[in-house]
Design a protein around this motif. Structure first.
Motif, mmCIF file in Angstrom:
data_model
loop_
_atom_site.group_PDB
_atom_site.id
_atom_site.type_symbol
_atom_site.label_atom_id
_atom_site.label_comp_id
_atom_site.label_asym_id
_atom_site.label_seq_id
_atom_site.Cartn_x
_atom_site.Cartn_y
_atom_site.Cartn_z
ATOM 1 N N TYR A 154 35.336 38.446 33.109
ATOM 2 C CA TYR A 154 35.789 39.800 32.376
ATOM 3 C C TYR A 154 35.526 38.666 30.837
ATOM 4 O O TYR A 154 34.317 39.673 30.316
ATOM 5 N N CYS A 157 38.008 50.412 44.441
ATOM 6 C CA CYS A 157 38.560 50.249 43.799
ATOM 7 C C CYS A 157 39.850 51.749 43.868
ATOM 8 O O CYS A 157 40.760 51.051 44.001
ATOM 9 N N LEU A 191 37.810 43.502 42.520
ATOM 10 C CA LEU A 191 36.936 42.481 41.765
ATOM 11 C C LEU A 191 36.582 41.116 42.002
ATOM 12 O O LEU A 191 36.148 40.638 41.358
ATOM 13 N N PHE A 225 36.962 46.621 35.572
ATOM 14 C CA PHE A 225 37.902 44.697 34.725
ATOM 15 C C PHE A 225 39.207 46.089 33.807
ATOM 16 O O PHE A 225 40.786 45.601 34.249
#
Length: 490
Positions: free
Chosen positions: A348, A371, A388, A417
């Motif tokens: 990230y 997601c 992810l 994220f």
RNA sequence: GGUACCGUGGCCGAGUGGCUAGGCGGAGGUCUGCAAAACCUUACACAGCGGUUCGAAUCCGCUCGGUACCUCCA
């Protein structure tokens, strides 16, 4: 807004489309802790499970009222000290007032929940604050003929109730089966049937916690508080009732019976139950004395722990399993969770380092949809995490120049994220314990510069000496293409 | 005995009819003065036996093994 959210309803044993009774309002009630001891890993699971439910329902645009109670009226203990109130016992042992014990452990529970980044519920009512309402509900059930009084105690008449309603609809039990299995337990002689349960119980002299009632000086029955507090704050009908699987019977079954006996209908539309945490395949719990408290996890001070695990590691560990599966604890599993989580966090942070390309070579947008689908499918957090991780791989490949991502897509990736990992799963970026004062940072910069100079002169013994000595101080030096970095090891 | 459920590669853990789950660990590689870290690639699975099906980890049956709950612990 059309919701595709599907929730597994313990009542029907099926996944059902979630449709609030009164959209966009959603009422959710979850059974909270009994505050007579520190919270252990088993307590973290429902708290985190329903925290994610709470977060996702809000994310979908609902106005959610989340009620999670505190059980501060101790009840009977099921060990050798038969007939003794849990909170009373602790109070005597530690020479404290019952409410002092309650306050102490409530505060510690709240602190643990904050550490786990569990959002505060909208209302957190206590059983002791709702004695009057509990007496009123017992009266109502008595008036409707589904309870009887005996020697100052009031019991729910399960057999009679079962003639008008279905006792056992949640747990799949049949009343005939309950007849067959009878345990010898105290106070049973007052009851018409062994499976009748108390609405009000007369206190014996050693009970410190008791209140006046029409029947006796006593205390409310074990299932009454949740019926009372859920209906008081969410109404007689509300959307979701949650709790651990161990509460399904008898607790939630009795709640349903109480509501029907008093109001003529069920309290909740959807019943959700999280599964247990196991240790070597066995339930982690008080009775087996195999529990590890959250504070022990955070400090590492427990004989079963190789080392300390951070609150976010615990949270990530729990979210890596689906809430309806058992989850087996081990040091290995926790370490794996920690490493995996750090990997996601590292990638990230890498996003903003990547030079944007004019055009993307991979489709990043689909991950947001994937997601969402995972969350819509009964809050399948392990699938969200798997997505992810896949996204993470793409980011790393982009960083290596093997894939290209446009500026828009980089931003979009960061947003995925932010939304899923941080906002919905509630993982928070832990301070890397950098001791990041200006002085410390300045010193480290200087030391690394000296080491860099040594390396340029090929004076590797000095460079290695610096690295080794810092390592002894738990400062880890990492040589990268762009120079050395450092971090403090946990 | 009753009720509910589970058995997936070294470990954790998704997946309910056909298509790579994922993480950790292992192996190989990239990078590096070396190392670590990081990243990339990759092998390893569906408790057993039968059945249904063109096809099953996934459906059905049986067997074996495990867990939780069964009213005064919430």
């Amino acid at each position: 807004m059309e919701s595709k959210l599907r929730i597994y309803n313990s009542l029907t044993r099926k996944k059902e489309i979630f449709e609030p009774l009164d959209p966009p309002h959603v009422g959710m009630y979850v059974c909270g802790p009994t505050v007579y001891g520190d919270a252990h890993l088993g307590h973290a699971r429902p708290a985190i499970t329903f925290d994610v439910v709470f977060r996702y329902l809000m994310h979908l645009g609902n106005k959610v009222r989340y009620v999670r109670n505190i059980t501060d009226v101790g009840h009977l203990e099921n060990d050798a000290d038969e007939g003794e109130d849990k909170i009373t016992k602790k109070a005597r042992v530690e020479q404290l007032e019952p409410m002092e014990v309650v306050k102490y452990f409530t505060d510690r529970y709240h602190h643990n929940m904050d550490q786990l980044n569990v959002l505060h519920p909208s209302i957190e009512p206590t059983a002791s604050g709702h004695i009057i309402e509990q007496i009123e509900l017992a009266k109502a059930i008595l008036n409707n003929g589904y309870a009887y009084e005996k020697d100052g105690s009031v019991y729910f008449d399960v057999e009679k109730y079962n003639k008008a309603y279905h006792y056992g609809k949640l747990s799949g039990r049949k009343i005939e089966d309950l007849f067959q299995y009878t345990r010898e337990l105290s106070g049973q002689k007052e009851k018409r049937n062994s499976f009748d349960f108390a609405l009000w119980k007369k206190a014996d002299p050693k009970h410190i916690m008791h209140w006046p009632s029409p029947w006796s000086e006593g205390f409310p029955g074990w299932h009454l508080e949740c019926s009372v507090m859920s209906s008081k704050y969410l109404g007689e009908r509300f959307d979701i009732h949650g709790g651990g699987m161990d509460l399904l019977f008898p607790h939630h079954e009795c709640e349903i019976a109480q509501s029907n006996a008093a109001t003529g209908h069920d309290p909740a539309k959807y019943w959700m139950h999280n599964n247990l945490i196991t240790v070597h395949g066995q339930k982690m719990g008080k009775s087996l004395n195999n529990f590890i408290t959250l504070n022990e996890f955070f400090s590492g001070e427990h004989e079963s722990l190789d080392r300390a695990y951070s609150p976010m590691t615990i949270r990530f560990f729990i979210l890596q399993a689906h809430y309806r599966s058992t989850l087996d604890f081990s040091n290995e599993a926790l370490s794996a969770a920690e490493k995996g989580m750090n990997r996601l966090l590292d990638t990230y942070h890498l996003i903003k380092e990547i030079a944007p390309a004019s055009q993307s070579s991979v489709d990043i947008r689909k991950f947001a949809e994937m997601c969402k689908e995972a969350m819509d499918d009964d809050f399948n957090t392990p699938i969200v995490l798997a997505h992810l991780f896949d996204l993470s791989k793409i980011i790393n490949q982009a960083n290596d120049g093997k894939e290209n991502l446009s500026a828009d897509d980089l931003e979009f990736t960061g947003n995925i994220f932010t939304t899923y990992l941080f906002e919905l799963l509630g993982i928070k970026k832990e301070d890397k314990n950098t001791g990041d004062t200006a002085l410390f940072g300045g010193l480290m910069d200087t030391i690394l510069k000296i080491r860099e100079e040594a390396k340029k002169k090929k004076d590797y013994s000095t460079a290695d000496y610096i690295r080794d000595e810092l390592n002894k101080l738990n400062i880890l030096i990492k040589d990268t293409k762009d120079g050395a970095t450092w971090e403090i090891k946990k």
